[in-house]
Design a protein around this motif. Sequence first.
Motif, short mmCIF file in Angstrom:
data_model
loop_
_atom_site.label_atom_id
_atom_site.label_comp_id
_atom_site.label_asym_id
_atom_site.label_seq_id
_atom_site.Cartn_x
_atom_site.Cartn_y
_atom_site.Cartn_z
N THR A 31 3.69 77.12 -12.02
CA THR A 31 2.87 76.99 -10.82
C THR A 31 2.37 75.57 -10.65
OG1 THR A 31 2.16 79.30 -11.02
CG2 THR A 31 0.80 77.84 -9.68
N LEU A 32 1.86 74.97 -11.73
CA LEU A 32 1.38 73.59 -11.64
C LEU A 32 2.51 72.64 -11.28
CD1 LEU A 32 -1.19 73.09 -14.55
CD2 LEU A 32 -1.61 73.62 -12.15
N ARG A 33 3.67 72.82 -11.88
CA ARG A 33 4.79 71.93 -11.59
C ARG A 33 5.22 72.05 -10.13
NH1 ARG A 33 7.33 69.40 -15.70
NH2 ARG A 33 6.62 69.90 -17.82
N ALA A 34 5.27 73.27 -9.61
CA ALA A 34 5.67 73.45 -8.21
C ALA A 34 4.63 72.83 -7.27
CB ALA A 34 5.84 74.93 -7.91
N CYS A 35 3.35 73.07 -7.53
CA CYS A 35 2.29 72.54 -6.66
C CYS A 35 2.28 71.01 -6.67
CB CYS A 35 0.94 73.09 -7.09
SG CYS A 35 0.70 74.85 -6.75
N ASN A 36 2.43 70.41 -7.84
CA ASN A 36 2.36 68.96 -7.91
C ASN A 36 3.63 68.29 -7.40
OD1 ASN A 36 -0.28 68.09 -9.27
ND2 ASN A 36 0.40 69.77 -10.56
N GLU A 37 4.76 68.95 -7.56
CA GLU A 37 5.99 68.43 -6.94
C GLU A 37 5.88 68.45 -5.42
OE1 GLU A 37 10.81 69.39 -6.86
OE2 GLU A 37 9.52 70.27 -8.40
N ALA A 38 5.31 69.55 -4.91
CA ALA A 38 5.09 69.63 -3.46
C ALA A 38 4.08 68.60 -3.01
CB ALA A 38 4.62 71.04 -3.10
N ALA A 39 3.01 68.38 -3.77
CA ALA A 39 2.00 67.40 -3.40
C ALA A 39 2.59 65.99 -3.39
CB ALA A 39 0.82 67.48 -4.37
N THR A 40 3.46 65.69 -4.34
CA THR A 40 4.11 64.37 -4.35
C THR A 40 4.97 64.18 -3.11
OG1 THR A 40 4.10 64.33 -6.78
CG2 THR A 40 5.66 62.88 -5.66
N TRP A 41 5.69 65.23 -2.71
CA TRP A 41 6.50 65.14 -1.48
C TRP A 41 5.62 64.97 -0.25
CZ3 TRP A 41 6.78 68.48 2.77
CH2 TRP A 41 7.79 68.18 3.68
N VAL A 42 4.50 65.71 -0.18
CA VAL A 42 3.57 65.58 0.94
C VAL A 42 3.01 64.16 0.98
CG1 VAL A 42 1.38 66.37 1.90
CG2 VAL A 42 3.01 68.03 0.99
#
Length: 412
Positions: A22-33
Amino acid sequence: MKLVMQVKLLPTPKQAAALRATLRACNEAATWVGQVAFENDMKKNFALRRLTYDEVKTRWGLGAQAAQHVIKKTCDAYAVLKANLEAGNLGRPGSKRYRKATDKPIAFRPEGAQPYDDRMLSWQTPERRVSIWTVTGRMKDVAFTASPEQLTTLARYRRGESDLVCRDGMWFLLATCEVPEAPLNIGPVDVLGIDMGIVNIATTSDGEFLAGRELNRSRVRERQLRTKLQKKNTPSAKRRLKKRRHKEARRARDINHKIAKHVVAEAERTGRGIALENLRGIRERVRLRKPQRATHSSWSFAQLGAFIAYKARRAGVPVVYVDPAYTSRTCAECGHVDKANRVTQPWFACRSCGFAAHADWNASRNIRARARELWRRGAESTAPAPPPRQRGGAGRKRSSTASDARCASPAP
């Protein structure tokens, strides 16, 4: 007042794997945003949400609330970066450090902290269990451990969001609690002066010395051990460095908490206020020889002052900050100011009246006298409110989520 309660989770291996994913998905998405916000120069929450919300949900499989928190975390990171740039914390415009912070988008650590609201996280405090959203589904039976005092505070005062944090393989929830303040003592009978130093962490105007010999010795020992392991540079040395990397900071924080608790309890018991030195900017003002730089840089006066301030605010004890100029050179008996008065680090001897005493105790009495004069003139308590937690920001005192914005953080 807002306090952050740290609660340790005890997930099973399967639950820990889901939390990590969950943390990896959220932070990967945040980096893309963050990259989209940088390319389109769009740092406002609702405008950025229109560009990225659907993609974040479908590409990384995040729920609606998680996707909104990811976008909000990114916007907060850019907001704090902008505040640091305007305050000059990242150097002058055009400098190398300034360009390094502004020439690329904000990125987040793969296991950086993620905020949760009450729709994504529910607490069963008496059973010491939480139900938490993950990318693999809702986990309804994650155990946590807490002291009886923590459980009482969580049950009564927990409000708003919590942060999921992974630190050295351990899992924590940082819960926000709205704790009521005691009524402020608007008419203290006196003021307790506190002189903060390196050799003696705190010295009170009552003549009590809260020495830092043990802490200073441990700092030197840890520094020597780090140097030795870094020179060795073997896999086992690297593992040991990683294992011990936060030990010194934890010890210093524990000692500062104990000192702050003792000082506030003494002031509350005797019906007095607390006087502290305003040491803001002292690291920039002081020039030191090379052997002294490490010791001075590790001096945690700001942390101790913050602990005293928030504990005093919770207990209703007023706090006054005074100008620290010449407190170590001024005689507390006759007021004579002379550099020669400070004979050695611990010894003060007035060249005018002959008064002799411990230098730190003399300074604490000067701090007390200045605070009493300020209070007599009608100065109000300047104990600051705890700083609000930020999502992805930067600064010397950052929340766990804020520290995850790598390129936005200034050098310590």
